[in-house]
Enzyme design. Structure first.
Site, short mmCIF file in Angstrom:
data_model
loop_
_atom_site.label_atom_id
_atom_site.label_comp_id
_atom_site.label_asym_id
_atom_site.label_seq_id
_atom_site.Cartn_x
_atom_site.Cartn_y
_atom_site.Cartn_z
N THR A 7 0.85 -1.20 0.00
CA THR A 7 0.00 0.00 0.00
C THR A 7 0.88 1.24 0.00
O THR A 7 2.04 1.19 0.43
CB THR A 7 -0.92 0.05 1.24
OG1 THR A 7 -1.81 1.17 1.13
CG2 THR A 7 -0.14 0.20 2.53
N ASN A 8 0.29 2.34 -0.46
CA ASN A 8 0.96 3.64 -0.34
C ASN A 8 0.20 4.53 0.64
O ASN A 8 0.50 5.71 0.76
CB ASN A 8 0.99 4.35 -1.72
CG ASN A 8 1.93 3.64 -2.68
OD1 ASN A 8 3.06 3.33 -2.32
ND2 ASN A 8 1.46 3.36 -3.89
N ASP A 68 -8.04 -4.25 0.44
CA ASP A 68 -8.93 -3.31 -0.23
C ASP A 68 -10.15 -3.16 0.67
O ASP A 68 -10.65 -4.15 1.21
CB ASP A 68 -9.32 -3.83 -1.62
CG ASP A 68 -9.74 -2.67 -2.53
OD1 ASP A 68 -9.17 -1.57 -2.42
OD2 ASP A 68 -10.66 -2.87 -3.35
N GLY A 149 -10.38 9.25 5.04
CA GLY A 149 -11.52 8.78 4.25
C GLY A 149 -12.86 9.20 4.85
O GLY A 149 -13.08 10.37 5.19
N ASP A 151 -14.07 8.45 7.72
CA ASP A 151 -14.08 8.38 9.19
C ASP A 151 -14.95 9.46 9.86
O ASP A 151 -15.64 9.16 10.84
CB ASP A 151 -12.64 8.47 9.75
CG ASP A 151 -11.92 7.14 9.68
OD1 ASP A 151 -12.56 6.11 9.40
OD2 ASP A 151 -10.69 7.12 9.92
N LYS A 171 -10.24 3.25 17.61
CA LYS A 171 -10.76 2.80 16.30
C LYS A 171 -10.48 1.31 16.14
O LYS A 171 -11.32 0.55 15.63
CB LYS A 171 -10.12 3.61 15.16
CG LYS A 171 -10.61 3.18 13.77
CD LYS A 171 -10.06 4.03 12.63
CE LYS A 171 -10.48 3.46 11.27
NZ LYS A 171 -9.95 4.21 10.13
N HIS A 176 -12.90 -2.74 10.96
CA HIS A 176 -12.90 -3.72 9.88
C HIS A 176 -11.47 -4.20 9.56
O HIS A 176 -11.21 -5.39 9.45
CB HIS A 176 -13.52 -3.06 8.64
CG HIS A 176 -13.06 -1.63 8.45
ND1 HIS A 176 -13.41 -0.64 9.33
CD2 HIS A 176 -12.24 -1.04 7.54
CE1 HIS A 176 -12.87 0.50 8.97
NE2 HIS A 176 -12.13 0.29 7.88
N ARG A 177 -10.55 -3.24 9.46
CA ARG A 177 -9.17 -3.58 9.09
C ARG A 177 -8.52 -4.41 10.19
O ARG A 177 -7.82 -5.38 9.95
CB ARG A 177 -8.39 -2.28 8.85
CG ARG A 177 -7.02 -2.48 8.22
CD ARG A 177 -6.44 -1.17 7.71
NE ARG A 177 -7.21 -0.64 6.61
CZ ARG A 177 -8.07 0.39 6.71
NH1 ARG A 177 -8.21 1.03 7.84
NH2 ARG A 177 -8.76 0.78 5.67
P1 IMP Z 1 -8.80 1.50 -0.74
O1 IMP Z 1 -9.23 1.36 -2.16
O2 IMP Z 1 -8.83 0.23 0.03
O3 IMP Z 1 -7.51 2.23 -0.57
O4 IMP Z 1 -9.84 2.41 0.05
C1 IMP Z 1 -10.95 2.94 -0.55
C2 IMP Z 1 -11.43 4.16 0.14
O5 IMP Z 1 -12.23 3.76 1.25
C3 IMP Z 1 -10.37 5.08 0.73
O6 IMP Z 1 -9.94 6.03 -0.18
C4 IMP Z 1 -11.13 5.74 1.85
O7 IMP Z 1 -11.86 6.82 1.34
C5 IMP Z 1 -12.08 4.66 2.28
N1 IMP Z 1 -11.58 3.94 3.45
C6 IMP Z 1 -10.86 2.80 3.49
N2 IMP Z 1 -10.63 2.45 4.76
C7 IMP Z 1 -11.21 3.40 5.52
C8 IMP Z 1 -11.29 3.59 6.93
O8 IMP Z 1 -10.77 2.82 7.75
N3 IMP Z 1 -11.96 4.68 7.32
C9 IMP Z 1 -12.54 5.56 6.46
N4 IMP Z 1 -12.49 5.43 5.15
C10 IMP Z 1 -11.81 4.35 4.69
#
Ligand code: IMP
Length: 192
Positions: A7-8, A68, A149, A151, A171, A176-177
């Site tokens: 990831t970046n 993802d 994101g 949040d 958090k 989820h993560r």
């Molecule tokens: P990605 O494609 O997995 O990098 O994430 C997609 C998008 O989901 C990100 O750009 C965030 O906007 C949102 N996102 C992912 N994880 C979170 C989180 O833990 N909290 C809030 N937004 C998240």
């Protein structure tokens, strides 16, 4: 043991590093000197996670994982879902994404939603998938300045705070993560 995290996103790195136990050294793409923006062209979280981990595995031949995540809003038929990062356009702008979400939800009484993370681990040349879900709801005004994101508009079940009002440790109690990562760590504990 070294594990590359494909990831970046520094927020994701910080969250993952805070839950990883001793003996596992998380190496980011930046640490590994890899400067690429891996595309997410697929229409499922699973396929995008696989794309990212397999790209890095092909480049390094090392054990690695990617994740993802999507925000799935029930009254929007699961949107933004896999399109969460680019909901309001290719700019991947967090604020524009939140604005679009709140406009699309205006007047909706059902504001239930969930974050869903899929981790793809490539371990000894085989792929394993792990899922983590956090249920909650979307509030109509942003609260808090932490996190990233969506949040500031997401309140997880069991709390009255948004993720953006929580420390990373708070958090992680709901996230989820974190749930997906716990499954990966349990797998590694059995496999090493
Ligand atoms: P990605 O494609 O997995 O990098 O994430 C997609 C998008 O989901 C990100 O750009 C965030 O906007 C949102 N996102 C992912 N994880 C979170 C989180 O833990 N909290 C809030 N937004 C998240």
């Amino acid at each position: 043991m070294i594990l590359i995290f494909a990831t970046n996103n520094q927020h994701k790195v910080d969250e993952i590093k805070s839950v990883v136990t001793n003996g596992i050294d998380i190496v980011t793409l930046k640490d590994a000197g890899i400067d690429i923006d891996i595309p997410e062209p697929h229409d499922t979280l699973e396929a995008n996670a696989t794309e990212k981990s397999s790209t890095i595995h092909k480049m390094t031949q090392q054990n690695c994982f990617s994740e993802d995540t999507g925000l799935e809003v029930f009254s929007l038929n699961g949107e933004p879902g896999v399109k969460s990062a680019r909901y309001a356009g290719e700019g991947r702008d967090f604020q524009a994404n939140i604005d679009k979400l709140l406009v699309n939800l205006a007047g909706d009484t059902d504001r239930s939603a969930q974050f869903r993370t899929v981790i793809s681990l490539i371990w000894n040349n085989k792929e394993y998938l792990f899922e983590g879900i956090c249920k909650g709801h979307i509030i109509s005004e942003q609260k808090g300045g932490k996190g990233f994101g969506y949040d500031p508009v997401f309140v997880p079940e069991g709390s009255d705070k948004t993720f953006a009002e929580m420390t990373m440790e708070e958090k992680n109690k709901y996230s989820h993560r974190r749930k997906a990562m716990d499954k990966l760590l349990a797998f590694l504990k059995e496999s090493i």
